[in-house]
Motif scaffolding. Structure first.
Motif, mmCIF file in Angstrom:
data_model
loop_
_atom_site.group_PDB
_atom_site.id
_atom_site.type_symbol
_atom_site.label_atom_id
_atom_site.label_comp_id
_atom_site.label_asym_id
_atom_site.label_seq_id
_atom_site.Cartn_x
_atom_site.Cartn_y
_atom_site.Cartn_z
ATOM 1 N N ARG A 69 0.706 -1.115 0.081
ATOM 2 C CA ARG A 69 0.133 -0.152 0.079
ATOM 3 C C ARG A 69 1.028 1.275 0.073
ATOM 4 O O ARG A 69 1.835 1.378 0.810
ATOM 5 C CB ARG A 69 -0.946 0.156 1.233
ATOM 6 C CG ARG A 69 -1.996 -1.245 1.275
ATOM 7 C CD ARG A 69 -2.857 -0.829 2.512
ATOM 8 N NE ARG A 69 -2.100 -0.954 3.891
ATOM 9 C CZ ARG A 69 -2.697 -0.581 5.005
ATOM 10 N NH1 ARG A 69 -4.070 -0.541 4.986
ATOM 11 N NH2 ARG A 69 -2.080 -0.981 5.903
ATOM 12 N N LEU A 71 0.786 5.588 -0.036
ATOM 13 C CA LEU A 71 -0.043 6.641 0.420
ATOM 14 C C LEU A 71 1.012 7.849 0.168
ATOM 15 O O LEU A 71 1.870 7.930 0.880
ATOM 16 C CB LEU A 71 -0.680 6.560 1.650
ATOM 17 C CG LEU A 71 -1.166 7.879 2.210
ATOM 18 C CD1 LEU A 71 -2.493 8.093 1.116
ATOM 19 C CD2 LEU A 71 -1.966 7.725 3.676
ATOM 20 N N GLU A 94 -1.312 -1.170 -4.370
ATOM 21 C CA GLU A 94 -2.617 -0.129 -4.001
ATOM 22 C C GLU A 94 -1.852 1.300 -3.785
ATOM 23 O O GLU A 94 -1.081 1.590 -3.094
ATOM 24 C CB GLU A 94 -3.094 -0.752 -2.801
ATOM 25 C CG GLU A 94 -3.608 -2.100 -2.924
ATOM 26 C CD GLU A 94 -4.252 -2.489 -1.838
ATOM 27 O OE1 GLU A 94 -5.248 -1.801 -0.845
ATOM 28 O OE2 GLU A 94 -4.137 -3.637 -1.207
ATOM 29 N N ARG A 96 -3.125 5.403 -3.228
ATOM 30 C CA ARG A 96 -3.888 6.372 -2.746
ATOM 31 C C ARG A 96 -3.059 7.935 -2.853
ATOM 32 O O ARG A 96 -1.820 7.595 -2.105
ATOM 33 C CB ARG A 96 -4.597 6.075 -1.633
ATOM 34 C CG ARG A 96 -5.392 4.924 -1.619
ATOM 35 C CD ARG A 96 -6.353 4.556 -0.282
ATOM 36 N NE ARG A 96 -7.155 3.431 -0.657
ATOM 37 C CZ ARG A 96 -7.924 2.795 0.532
ATOM 38 N NH1 ARG A 96 -8.074 3.450 1.486
ATOM 39 N NH2 ARG A 96 -8.401 1.792 0.146
ATOM 40 N N TYR A 98 -3.158 11.770 -1.451
ATOM 41 C CA TYR A 98 -3.810 12.836 -0.332
ATOM 42 C C TYR A 98 -3.877 14.180 -0.926
ATOM 43 O O TYR A 98 -3.073 14.675 -1.443
ATOM 44 C CB TYR A 98 -2.870 13.104 0.875
ATOM 45 C CG TYR A 98 -3.439 13.765 1.846
ATOM 46 C CD1 TYR A 98 -4.173 13.364 2.897
ATOM 47 C CD2 TYR A 98 -2.870 15.271 2.120
ATOM 48 C CE1 TYR A 98 -4.750 14.199 3.773
ATOM 49 C CE2 TYR A 98 -3.310 15.948 2.923
ATOM 50 C CZ TYR A 98 -4.062 15.540 4.199
ATOM 51 O OH TYR A 98 -4.542 16.337 5.148
ATOM 52 N N TRP A 169 -4.791 5.939 5.973
ATOM 53 C CA TRP A 169 -5.063 5.133 4.540
ATOM 54 C C TRP A 169 -6.754 5.168 4.450
ATOM 55 O O TRP A 169 -7.062 5.465 3.439
ATOM 56 C CB TRP A 169 -4.392 3.860 4.497
ATOM 57 C CG TRP A 169 -4.844 2.665 3.609
ATOM 58 C CD1 TRP A 169 -5.989 1.849 3.579
ATOM 59 C CD2 TRP A 169 -4.154 2.813 2.345
ATOM 60 N NE1 TRP A 169 -5.894 1.352 2.331
ATOM 61 C CE2 TRP A 169 -4.848 1.879 1.706
ATOM 62 C CE3 TRP A 169 -3.415 3.413 1.884
ATOM 63 C CZ2 TRP A 169 -4.476 1.387 0.345
ATOM 64 C CZ3 TRP A 169 -2.789 3.185 0.502
ATOM 65 C CH2 TRP A 169 -3.530 2.193 -0.081
ATOM 66 N N CYS A 172 -8.523 8.507 3.172
ATOM 67 C CA CYS A 172 -8.269 8.427 1.744
ATOM 68 C C CYS A 172 -9.104 7.225 1.087
ATOM 69 O O CYS A 172 -8.603 6.190 0.402
ATOM 70 C CB CYS A 172 -6.925 8.310 1.140
ATOM 71 S SG CYS A 172 -6.147 9.710 1.766
ATOM 72 N N GLN A 174 -11.020 6.704 -1.848
ATOM 73 C CA GLN A 174 -10.757 6.492 -3.126
ATOM 74 C C GLN A 174 -9.518 6.615 -3.562
ATOM 75 O O GLN A 174 -8.817 7.410 -3.095
ATOM 76 C CB GLN A 174 -11.997 7.080 -3.826
ATOM 77 C CG GLN A 174 -13.432 6.988 -3.447
ATOM 78 C CD GLN A 174 -14.464 7.568 -4.197
ATOM 79 O OE1 GLN A 174 -14.130 8.038 -5.517
ATOM 80 N NE2 GLN A 174 -15.658 7.845 -3.710
ATOM 81 N N ARG A 175 -9.025 6.181 -4.638
ATOM 82 C CA ARG A 175 -7.749 6.117 -5.192
ATOM 83 C C ARG A 175 -7.105 7.331 -5.431
ATOM 84 O O ARG A 175 -6.070 7.771 -4.928
ATOM 85 C CB ARG A 175 -7.779 5.207 -6.609
ATOM 86 C CG ARG A 175 -6.742 4.137 -6.667
ATOM 87 C CD ARG A 175 -6.723 3.399 -7.968
ATOM 88 N NE ARG A 175 -6.704 2.114 -7.515
ATOM 89 C CZ ARG A 175 -7.389 1.218 -8.400
ATOM 90 N NH1 ARG A 175 -7.874 1.752 -9.928
ATOM 91 N NH2 ARG A 175 -7.585 -0.073 -8.019
ATOM 92 N N TRP A 178 -9.468 12.836 -2.403
ATOM 93 C CA TRP A 178 -9.285 13.037 -0.875
ATOM 94 C C TRP A 178 -10.647 13.253 -0.205
ATOM 95 O O TRP A 178 -11.593 14.005 -0.547
ATOM 96 C CB TRP A 178 -8.647 14.411 -0.595
ATOM 97 C CG TRP A 178 -7.989 15.007 0.577
ATOM 98 C CD1 TRP A 178 -7.309 14.345 1.397
ATOM 99 C CD2 TRP A 178 -8.324 16.299 1.044
ATOM 100 N NE1 TRP A 178 -7.202 14.932 2.502
ATOM 101 C CE2 TRP A 178 -7.653 16.353 2.394
ATOM 102 C CE3 TRP A 178 -8.840 17.283 0.692
ATOM 103 C CZ2 TRP A 178 -7.646 17.400 3.166
ATOM 104 C CZ3 TRP A 178 -8.943 18.536 1.475
ATOM 105 C CH2 TRP A 178 -8.409 18.522 2.809
#
Length: 388
Positions: A69, A71, A94, A96, A98, A169, A172, A174-175, A178
């Motif tokens: 993951r 971020l 994965e 994501r 911000y 995590w 946030c 959805q991919r 924000w």
């Protein structure tokens, strides 16, 4: 999570990793051994040789069945190419981001995730100020353009870092969108955990969430007010709050060895350096010693107050504390303290000390720059304060 205060945890082990070659070599070795999960939270991320090397390691981990993951702050990672992002997603990483920039959000675009946190298998955490860019690390090179540190931590405190990451995590959802409202709110009142008596293996998570939570600053101010022997503070962007400046001056007047390690001519934001230099005279008059690091850009954020250490992403400046998510490791450990002091002593030796005499003799052009950018910084802060 704005109201949560993490306690001190015992039984931790630490290793200070100085500069990108040391850190990335250590971290990649851990990635190769990962079996369950790798979590990464970073501000600066850019396509390049370092990103390509990390990409290969992360994809290999995914192929072994490891969950990865990432971020990233959307502004800080804007130089991570779209094609590379899609490649990571297709490989099973994965992603994501911000707070993507949106013109309609106005000042909310200033809110950023400035944390630097990497966790492997929920067992090992790395905390500090690195980014995934070629300035921090160029594979197969022993030299890094930017001077930085990370701390490798093993022990119970890793669970708290994991909780901090998981909370952000989830925010946030959805991919590429924000979902957290990080607008200013009244700072909650709370008591800081008492400092532990023992000085071996103790650590806690200190974090900031813009104006909603200023755990890091509260801990620093408490340490400065209680300092007896040493205050050594390193930061690349010296725009401290009034409370921090006052605490530094008072400590120096009490006879504490107060030293600031700041960036010299090598900097990515010259205007910030000039703006911060307006604070030099008042500090120098009270006995604070100021050193400007010469070899390259000093990017590390590290503080020693007697036997208390704080290392992480926070620059302790009024911009960070107003807008950013930050994360610092606080520690009471004699081994880590020795490593940090050795690192700072080496950096002081490679710096030029600014004295009252040298300050008075600075060129006219430098005086003009300092006045101009100091005025701009004050104007911006006054404008933001009026909008509260």
């Amino acid at each position: 999570m704005a109201g949560l205060i993490f306690p001190w945890r015992a039984g931790n082990q630490f290793q200070l990793l100085v500069d990108g070659p040391a850190f990335f070599t250590d971290w990649l070795a851990r990635i190769e051994q990962a079996r369950e999960q790798i979590d990464i939270e970073l501000y600066l991320v850019s396509s390049g040789e370092s990103a390509n090397r990390v990409e290969a390691a992360l994809i290999a981990a995914v192929q072994r069945g490891v969950r990865v993951r990432c971020l990233f702050d959307s502004f800080g990672s804007r130089r991570l190419r779209s094609a590379q992002r899609q490649h990571w997603l297709a490989a099973g990483i994965e992603l994501r981001f911000y707070n993507p920039l949106r013109w309609q959000r106005g000042l909310e675009n200033f809110y950023r995730d400035h944390r630097k946190l990497l966790i492997v298998d929920q067992q090992v955490a790395y905390i500090g100020g690195t980014g995934l860019t070629d300035q921090f690390w160029q594979p197969d090179s022993e030299y890094s353009q930017w001077h930085e540190v990370m701390v490798r931590v093993v022990g119970p405190v890793v669970n708290d870092w994991q909780n901090l990451f998981d909370s952000q995590w989830r925010s946030c959802i959805q991919r590429f969108f924000w979902q957290q409202n990080n607008s200013p709110k009244k700072v909650p009142q709370y008591n800081m955990p008492a400092l532990p008596f023992a000085n071996v293996g103790k650590a806690r998570v200190a974090y900031a969430a813009s104006t909603q939570h200023r755990d890091i600053q509260k801990a620093l101010l408490r340490a400065l007010k209680g300092a007896h022997q040493t205050v050594w503070l390193a930061t690349p962007y010296f725009l401290p709050t009034w409370a921090v400046r006052r605490a530094l001056r008072k400590a120096a007047v009490r006879g504490v060895d107060v030293r600031l390690l700041l960036t010299g001519r090598h900097t990515d934001l010259p205007a910030v350096r000039w703006a911060g230099q307006r604070y030099y005279p008042a500090l120098l008059r009270k006995g604070v010693r100021i050193f400007e690091y010469q070899p390259r850009f000093l990017h590390l954020k590290m503080v020693v107050v007697d036997d208390w250490v704080s290392i992480g992403s926070c620059n302790f400046d009024h911009w960070n504390l107003r807008f950013n998510l930050e994360g610092n490791l606080e520690a009471r450990d004699s081994g880590l303290l020795e490593q940090v002091r050795a690192c700072l002593l080496d950096d002081f030796a490679q710096s030029i000390e600014v004295t009252e005499e040298s300050w008075r003799q600075r060129p006219l052009l430098e005086r003009a720059r300092q006045r101009l950018w100091g005025w701009v910084d004050r104007l911006a802060i006054n404008f933001l304060d009026r909008r509260k």
